[in-house]
Design a protein around this motif. Structure first.
Motif, mmCIF file in Angstrom:
data_model
loop_
_atom_site.group_PDB
_atom_site.id
_atom_site.type_symbol
_atom_site.label_atom_id
_atom_site.label_comp_id
_atom_site.label_asym_id
_atom_site.label_seq_id
_atom_site.Cartn_x
_atom_site.Cartn_y
_atom_site.Cartn_z
ATOM 1 N N PHE A 100 81.925 41.546 90.729
ATOM 2 C CA PHE A 100 80.754 40.594 91.131
ATOM 3 C C PHE A 100 80.922 39.286 91.788
ATOM 4 O O PHE A 100 80.977 39.111 91.880
ATOM 5 C CB PHE A 100 79.659 40.680 89.525
ATOM 6 N N THR A 103 82.554 38.853 95.306
ATOM 7 C CA THR A 103 81.117 38.038 96.041
ATOM 8 C C THR A 103 81.564 36.732 96.221
ATOM 9 O O THR A 103 81.365 36.449 97.174
ATOM 10 C CB THR A 103 80.000 39.183 95.365
ATOM 11 N N SER A 162 78.067 35.707 90.119
ATOM 12 C CA SER A 162 78.166 36.688 89.688
ATOM 13 C C SER A 162 76.847 37.234 88.502
ATOM 14 O O SER A 162 76.189 37.507 88.132
ATOM 15 C CB SER A 162 79.278 36.564 88.711
ATOM 16 N N THR A 165 73.802 38.380 91.032
ATOM 17 C CA THR A 165 74.225 39.386 91.287
ATOM 18 C C THR A 165 73.781 40.269 90.325
ATOM 19 O O THR A 165 73.100 41.523 90.115
ATOM 20 C CB THR A 165 75.525 40.205 90.681
ATOM 21 N N GLN A 240 75.573 42.194 96.441
ATOM 22 C CA GLN A 240 75.122 41.889 95.055
ATOM 23 C C GLN A 240 74.197 42.602 94.403
ATOM 24 O O GLN A 240 74.791 43.718 93.512
ATOM 25 C CB GLN A 240 74.986 40.612 95.185
ATOM 26 N N SER A 244 75.062 45.700 91.241
ATOM 27 C CA SER A 244 74.273 45.827 90.052
ATOM 28 C C SER A 244 73.529 46.568 89.862
ATOM 29 O O SER A 244 73.404 47.027 88.841
ATOM 30 C CB SER A 244 73.711 43.870 89.967
#
Length: 348
Positions: A100, A103, A162, A165, A240, A244
């Protein structure tokens, strides 16, 4: 949600390193936001205690039914191979969560090594689950990035990426599951199946709106509390959601494995999603009692009490405690090597 007042405006693209002027409220929008600013402390003051009482009532109503001897017996009956497979799933989920922050690395363009960025996220997640999001998800992550030489603006953007995401993927998975009609709520739950489907539709709109916003406004600069921010590219937003979605699915698979397939996967995942939201709303380290209460309330009619509690306890050991031991080691290493990382980043 934080108790802060942020005004955002959209400008044309600004050169790198240039901050846009802070936004100012206009007309009725300012009055509406002011009313919400006054109302939010009241909502926050009462929402958490009320939710806490509801969860406590759920736990108390089922506590006398819990077969603790059966739970211990169920734990001892787990084959070593099943526990090994479950441990691999738990560690795979934590490793995926570490991506995460990658990203955020791509979004901000910071120059910390990929492995260090990943390790900071994994260590923070282990502390987050066991000590709460403010300690692990925010404070520890901010400290480790700052020690490595990143400025406050980049750290904030990484944390925001984070968190977004994680919860955008939650909206996609939970929304698809709840709106599908695959879940049948117990009669004891004060929520109709139609209402659950409506909630699912709303949840699915959140990631859809995020993707559309990234498609429409990527490249535009926004100012939030005097800090310049911008949306990620649509391609990164899709990454993302993919990360997830896979992570929430892994968590559901872990619990499904521990329950031995006694409950359909969709139901196991649905209960996990519900427990996760309640756990976030409750300021209790590791959500102690919350996970147990939600599973007992929603699955006690489908799985014997002893077996159900045995699975929940095994889940806690494998998903919370085992990764925490790894997180402690990572944290010690990251602190020890922080000065060298800062020098390397400064020289790059």
């Amino acid at each position: 949600m934080q108790d802060t007042k942020a005004h955002a405006v959209m400008d044309s693209p600004a050169p790198s390193g240039t901050e846009s002027a802070p936004a100012r409220p206009h007309g009725g929008h300012g009055r509406t936001e002011s009313r919400w600013t006054r109302l939010w402390p009241v909502v926050r003051r009462w929402a958490v205690p009320v939710l806490g009482l509801l969860v406590l009532a759920m736990l108390i109503s089922h506590a006398h039914k819990i077969d603790w001897a059966g739970a211990w017996a169920a734990l001892k009956r787990y084959p070593a191979l099943v526990l090994a497979e479950a441990a691999i799933l738990a560690l795979a989920s934590h490793a995926l969560y570490g991506c995460f922050d990658l990203t955020g690395r791509r979004h901000t363009g910071h120059r910390l090594p990929v492995w260090r960025t990943w390790a900071i996220a994994v260590a923070s997640y282990g502390f987050n689950l066991n000590l709460g999001s403010l300690v692990g998800g925010v404070a520890l992550r901010a400290r480790l990035y700052a020690r490595a030489g990143l400025d406050e603006t980049k750290v904030g953007q990484i944390i925001a990426m984070s968190l977004s995401t994680n919860w955008l993927g939650y909206g996609l998975v939970a929304g698809a599951l709840f709106s599908s009609g695959m879940l049948e709520l117990p009669a004891s739950v004060p929520l109709s199946n139609g209402a659950l489907q409506a909630i699912g539709v709303v949840l699915m709109l959140l990631p859809a709106a995020y993707l559309l916003a990234c498609l429409r406004w990527h490249g535009k600069n926004w100012t939030v509390r005097g800090k310049p921010v911008h949306l990620p590219t649509p391609q990164l937003a899709l990454v993302q959601l993919a990360l997830s979605t896979a992570n929430w699915s892994l968590m559901g698979t872990l619990m499904y494995l521990l329950l031995g397939g006694a409950v359909p996967y969709a139901h196991v995942l649905g209960v996990l999603l519900a427990a996760s939201v309640v756990g976030v709303c409750m300021p209790i380290p590791a959500g102690l009692g919350v996970l147990e209460a939600v599973y007992l309330a929603l699955l006690s009619g489908s799985v014997p009490q002893g077996r159900l509690m045995g699975a929940v306890l095994a889940y806690r050991a494998l998903y919370y405690l085992l990764p925490l031991a790894i997180a402690l080691g990572l944290y010690a290493y990251l602190e020890k090597t922080a000065d060298a990382a800062r020098e390397t980043a400064s020289a790059a």
